[in-house]
Scaffold this active site. Structure first.
Site, PDB file in Angstrom:
ATOM      1  N   HIS A  32      28.536  22.904  63.976  1.00 59.19           N
ATOM      2  CA  HIS A  32      28.626  21.468  64.188  1.00 59.19           C
ATOM      3  C   HIS A  32      27.295  21.529  63.556  1.00 59.19           C
ATOM      4  CE1 HIS A  32      32.790  22.124  66.603  1.00 59.19           C
ATOM      5  NE2 HIS A  32      32.507  23.297  66.400  1.00 59.19           N
ATOM      6  N   CYS A  54      34.120  22.477  61.528  1.00 56.65           N
ATOM      7  CA  CYS A  54      34.720  22.956  61.805  1.00 56.65           C
ATOM      8  C   CYS A  54      35.944  23.116  61.427  1.00 56.65           C
ATOM      9  CB  CYS A  54      34.337  22.888  63.811  1.00 56.65           C
ATOM     10  SG  CYS A  54      34.898  24.475  64.134  1.00 56.65           S
ATOM     11  N   GLU A 104      26.589  18.921  65.298  1.00 64.03           N
ATOM     12  CA  GLU A 104      26.155  17.591  66.475  1.00 64.03           C
ATOM     13  C   GLU A 104      25.968  18.167  67.630  1.00 64.03           C
ATOM     14  OE1 GLU A 104      29.397  18.490  65.107  1.00 64.03           O
ATOM     15  OE2 GLU A 104      30.558  18.597  66.500  1.00 64.03           O
TER      16      GLU A 104
END
Lengths: 195, 490
Positions: A176, A77, A178
């Site tokens: 992202h 990001c 994650e």
């Protein structure tokens, strides 16, 4: 193998650490630049504004260590945007890894771009192993890096921007991983497997 | 599709003519550079400039003005009008003009095009084909040639032309409709067609986009405010961002409330197990709303957030009882992606700004509860028990200004009724702000979700009971919405 997650007070560290826990990948939190010496690979997470992030990276010595490193490094990001020469966000000079300028989305688009968008591969990469082209990943950002020869994947949000980039040992995703479910975890695991 | 706002220059000023008649001149801006900058600032990717004096005179007349615009502007420009010699063409192309438009001269001298394409590439040489009743018009539209356009296009193909600006003079400046059949026919021949003339409404732009037309020039419709550039750019841009489906889980003392029974879920009362189930079903995000009243609240919420973040790898928002930036910090550090505030945002609006500054706008969701009082949408706080002085649109704009990254908009009139979202309210709020809006309150069916996203223009829909009571699975809902052509992640 050990992954260092750079802690420079710029958020979502916990989520990245949680993801690596799930993937059973060994990691530690790097609080200062020389911590990186013990790492095989480095993750530069990031939520927040470019200006304050760069200030912290510079004052902590991380900025210089990142520029010098030959270890595989993954920016996430804001981490991707910091790769650029310059960001329009707070008119910030960034790390200068990729010679491009980060720009604000034009006013006809809602900012931030928030949600799941398609990531279209423009080049092959071991990061994309077992991930279908045009898969969805989760984005939250108001600024973007234009496409260039360092673009590995691009995404359309009114403007076509770089969603994955690579230059030498420097990799980054605008989304992202994650927070992008199974495929996001897959991408993280692919990064951790890079030699 | 490329949207190209037009600037027509006459005596150095920005004007529009009607049907190409020089006597119909109407001045819109004394300073064309300011006009061009305004278009660029709004997000235009290219500007179209016509030197009307030049078109009439057969040689460029407004070069100084055009180069002044070029100097101030960052985006590409295409320029036409009176470019009939190699030196006139080279002048523009060598001074930073991205594309030049050749009109009259193209008809007279194909070799001229051939030489320019060889020197500068086909992408930079645009043929302006102006048609009047199927015939090609020349010299500032003052004359019409005998040549039909199909024959002319064949010639253009032969010399390597790929870029066209096609104007139907009968439609230009008339604020009617473009000539769709013509634009489609020429696009299908393999040209990048920029449609010009009569493009004056958003539906017209949508139709051209659907016909795979390369671009459209808009002039008078912008100046006369028939459409805004912002809306034109928004509806024609290539944008694959999906609409989000967000189940909301109410949590009390660490347990989900509202009775549910899921066969393949051992403990639907466990918010983490339920959240995980929804994530696997395809939920795009989750919202956990804590309604615990006890003193232990903060501790239990933090524990919940930590557990969610360890087990669920999609974004989630936490709301309920957040009062300080310290509260926000704790939850974000525990792994929440966003926090949602409601009453405190009204009582202490500074918290929005402080949170946005410290952690970024993207994690600051402001929940707005709205009830219609008479003809006015009013904002309520404290779980809907207290009316504020804020009117909903004004408050939505205010929270955006203060730094909110998203609005969670609940219609109290519809909440729990299963009568559907308040579409009028959604339309008003989504039109007023430029941050994402989540619709909440009243969804009882898939059709309601569809209406909230399509008619209400919401970016996401939040629903509780239709998922909790298994009226539909998230998967079914997403299939349904996708089958109605909404962009959905499946």
């Amino acid at each position: 193998m050990k992954i260092a997650i750079i802690d420079y007070d710029a958020g979502n560290l916990r989520s990245v650490a949680n993801a690596l826990d799930l993937l059973q990948i060994e990691y530690f939190i790097a609080k200062q630049a020389n911590d990186l010496e013990a790492a095989d690979k480095i993750i530069l997470p990031g939520v927040g504004a470019a200006g304050s992030a760069m200030q912290k990276l510079i004052s902590s010595g991380f900025a210089e260590a990142i520029k010098q490193t030959k270890k595989p490094l993954l920016g996430i990001c804001l981490g991707l945007q910091l790769f650029a020469d310059f960001s329009e966000e707070e008119n910030t000079d960034c790390l200068g890894i990729i010679p491009e300028k980060v720009k604000l989305f034009p006013p006809f688009l809602k900012t931030p771009q928030m949600g799941w968008n398609q990531v279209n591969f423009t080049n092959k990469s071991p990061l994309f192993e077992e991930i279908p082209d045009a898969s969805y990943f989760y984005f939250v950002h108001s600024y973007y890096l234009p496409t260039s020869k360092y673009t590995l994947a691009q995404t359309d949000y009114g403007i076509t921007f770089s969603s994955v980039v690579q230059k030498d040992n420097f990799y980054a995703t605008q989304f992202h991983p994650e927070k992008s479910g199974e495929l996001g975890l897959k991408l993280l695991s692919n990064f951790c497997k890079l030699c | 599709m490329l949207i190209i706002p037009a600037i027509d220059l006459l005596n150095g000023r920005c004007v529009r003519l009607t049907k190409g008649d020089y006597a119909s001149e109407k001045i819109y801006a004394e300073n064309p550079t300011q006009q061009a900058l305004a278009f660029a600032q709004q997000g235009a990717a290219m500007i179209h400039i016509v030197d009307l004096d030049g078109a009439k005179a057969g040689k460029p007349c407004n070069q100084a003005v055009i180069l002044a615009i070029r100097k101030s502007l960052e985006i590409p420009m295409q320029v036409g009008g009176g470019i009939r010699t190699l030196s006139a063409a080279q002048f523009y192309l060598e001074n930073g003009i991205e594309r030049i438009i050749i009109g009259t001269k193209a008809l007279e001298d194909l070799d001229f095009l051939n030489r320019l394409i060889a020197q500068f590439s086909a992408k930079r040489i645009v043929v302006g084909m102006d048609l009047r009743e199927g015939k090609v018009a020349t010299q500032g539209w003052l004359k019409t040639s005998d040549q039909g356009y199909r024959e002319f296009l064949q010639d253009l193909k032969k010399v390597g032309v790929s870029e066209l600006v096609v104007t139907d003079i009968e439609k230009d400046g008339m604020l009617t409709e473009p000539n769709y059949a013509l634009m489609e026919e020429i696009s299908k021949l393999g040209f990048n067609v920029v449609a010009s003339g009569g493009v004056s409404s958003l539906p017209a732009l949508q139709k051209l986009k659907a016909l795979n037309v390369f671009g459209a020039i808009i002039g008078k419709a912008l100046y006369e405010e028939k459409i805004t550039l912002k809306n034109a750019l928004r509806i024609t841009a290539k944008n694959t961002l999906t609409k989000r489906i967000i189940p909301c889980l109410d949590v009390k003392n660490g347990r989900t409330v509202k009775g549910i029974n899921f066969e393949n879920l051992r403990d639907a009362g466990d918010p983490v197990a339920l959240g995980k189930y929804y994530a696997e079903e395809g939920a795009d995000e989750l919202v956990f709303l804590d309604i615990t009243a006890s003193k232990e609240k903060r501790k239990t919420v933090k524990e919940l957030v930590s557990r969610v973040a360890q087990e669920i790898f999609i974004p989630f928002t936490v709301g309920g009882g957040i009062e300080t930036t310290e509260d926000i910090r704790e939850l974000l550090q525990a792994g929440a992606d966003k926090i949602s505030i409601n009453t405190i945002a009204v009582k202490n609006p500074k918290l929005i700004t402080e949170g946005a500054k410290a952690f970024g706008s993207q994690c600051m969701v402001v929940a707005i509860d709205v009830k219609k009082i008479g003809d006015t949408y009013k904002v309520f706080i404290k779980g809907g028990s207290e009316e504020t002085t804020w009117e909903a649109i004004a408050w939505a704009k205010e929270v955006e200004k203060l730094g909110a990254g998203e609005i969670l908009l609940t219609s109290m009139d519809r909440d729990g009724t299963k009568a559907g979202y308040d579409i009028e309210l959604l339309q008003q709020i989504t039109a007023a702000v430029n941050i994402p809006v989540i619709a909440s309150g009243g969804a009882g069916s898939q059709e309601d979700l569809l209406a909230g996203l399509r008619e209400g223009n919401a970016d996401a829909v939040l629903a509780a009971s239709i998922f909790h009571f298994k009226k539909y699975t998230i998967r079914e809902v997403k299939q349904f919405l996708s089958s109605h052509n909404l962009p959905i992640r499946i």
